[in-house]
Design an enzyme around this catalytic site. Sequence first.
Site, PDB file in Angstrom:
ATOM      1  N   LYS A 186       0.848  -1.198   0.000  1.00  0.00           N
ATOM      2  CA  LYS A 186       0.000   0.000   0.000  1.00  0.00           C
ATOM      3  C   LYS A 186       0.876   1.237   0.000  1.00  0.00           C
ATOM      4  O   LYS A 186       2.052   1.222   0.390  1.00  0.00           O
ATOM      5  CB  LYS A 186      -0.939   0.019   1.207  1.00  0.00           C
ATOM      6  CG  LYS A 186      -0.257   0.023   2.583  1.00  0.00           C
ATOM      7  CD  LYS A 186       0.198   1.385   3.094  1.00  0.00           C
ATOM      8  CE  LYS A 186       0.844   1.289   4.476  1.00  0.00           C
ATOM      9  NZ  LYS A 186       1.545   2.546   4.853  1.00  0.00           N
ATOM     10  N   ASP A 311      -2.282  -0.847  10.621  1.00  0.00           N
ATOM     11  CA  ASP A 311      -2.428  -0.958   9.167  1.00  0.00           C
ATOM     12  C   ASP A 311      -3.062  -2.269   8.715  1.00  0.00           C
ATOM     13  O   ASP A 311      -3.384  -2.421   7.537  1.00  0.00           O
ATOM     14  CB  ASP A 311      -1.056  -0.837   8.490  1.00  0.00           C
ATOM     15  CG  ASP A 311      -0.555   0.598   8.438  1.00  0.00           C
ATOM     16  OD1 ASP A 311      -1.339   1.507   8.777  1.00  0.00           O
ATOM     17  OD2 ASP A 311       0.617   0.795   8.066  1.00  0.00           O
TER      18      ASP A 311
END
Length: 465
Positions: A186, A311
């Site tokens: 990401k 995350d």
Amino acid sequence: MTVTIARAVPAQVPVLCAIERAAVQLFRGHRAWPSYAAMALPPDLLEAAIARGLVWVAQLQDGTPVGFVWLDDEIGGGAIGIAEIDVLPDHGRRGIGAALLEHACGWARAAGYARVDLGTLADVPWNAPFYAKHGFVAVDKADAAFAYARDRDRENGFPDALRMFMSRTLAPPAREEWTAWPAPAKLNLFLRIVGRRADGYHELQTVFRLLDWGDEVRLRVRADGAITRAGELPGVPAESDLTVRAARLLQAEAGLALGAQIALDKRIPMGGGLGGGSSDAATVLVALNHLWGCGLDEDALAALAQRLGADVPVFVRGRSAWGQGVGERLTPIALPRRWYVVLDPREHVPTAALFQAPELTRNAPRATISSFVSGETAENAFEPVVRARHPGVAAALDWLSRFGRARLSGSGGCVFLETASLAQARKLVRQCPAQFAAQLAEGVDASPLQAALARQRGRIASPGQ
């Protein structure tokens, strides 16, 4: 002669193109020769496939490539295609092509594909007869599933009368066999710290952009309840590995007696702000929830994910998102199609030290989605601190800034540049100074993990089914 098969790397593109050109010479005198001679392998597409882990190379003990296989995952319908398979003519008839083909089919089976398709020639011994020996059968080329391939042939001037299509059905993996799952990287397209909570955690705002590139997690169910890791991960003991912790957390939550063996193919730089460890852990949660038949829904998995790290939930939910809180409050967001040049300066950036830095801005005004969309909000709160403390990261930012708005991802140290053109991104990757490692990736709204889960469902019977 010992030949090993390994995933290709971008630096091998020129030699793989040369292998294809050498293999094409075998068709001299055949009716297909004019078309083959005129159709060079597209290096840009090959490079993109390598980045996504869809190309394998057969190489000698000294690392010299002598053949390769390239898979095409754009077919759909639970199938994957053989885009190209070539062996140097002077290494033919040694079983290298067969090894490459079986390796590709084995990976496709582990990744949840139901069949492998290919286009070939009926009258060439190393084409249709070779594939027939490996379980491929001829299919009706008028089938809609092959319309795209036939259109591509026509665009390239390949005579339709010479082409035939074949498929090999893949049996679902048994529960005790290895399965393969993606763990995408990401980027944080911006990151603000807007306050500090009573529990000491920082309140963040960010946009998580998932990528089509990342690690691969391989899993095998164990009946003895043990959670083990296959192979070593430098600097990460098995007991502190997030993937092992994720598996044990899910095991305890579900009250299961089953275990798992975990293997990682690491491509995401560790500590680079790209979420590699978090994504690996999320993939373990999602995949083992299916393989073990736990039956937990997305919300329950995301709650477990939050216990592993801030995350991890975004990877479990599998959508690019506007994130708030410590990163767990997520709103899916549709983003325009973009490509990213990601540079790894190869410099470790300790996250804890950044959060403790006295110069870190911790009370920025809250951003809005509209301010992000307009381009007004694009900064990363950690970037000034990282620039001052880590010269390698600063150098990477400076180099990329020559071509546009370079940014830090997460707490670093990887940096990236967004481009609207694949050609522009590819050009920058090729120009990258040797001191950095460059990666090209495309942003995606839906995670590759979601597609993999959809494939695997119905392919593998879980304990509760």
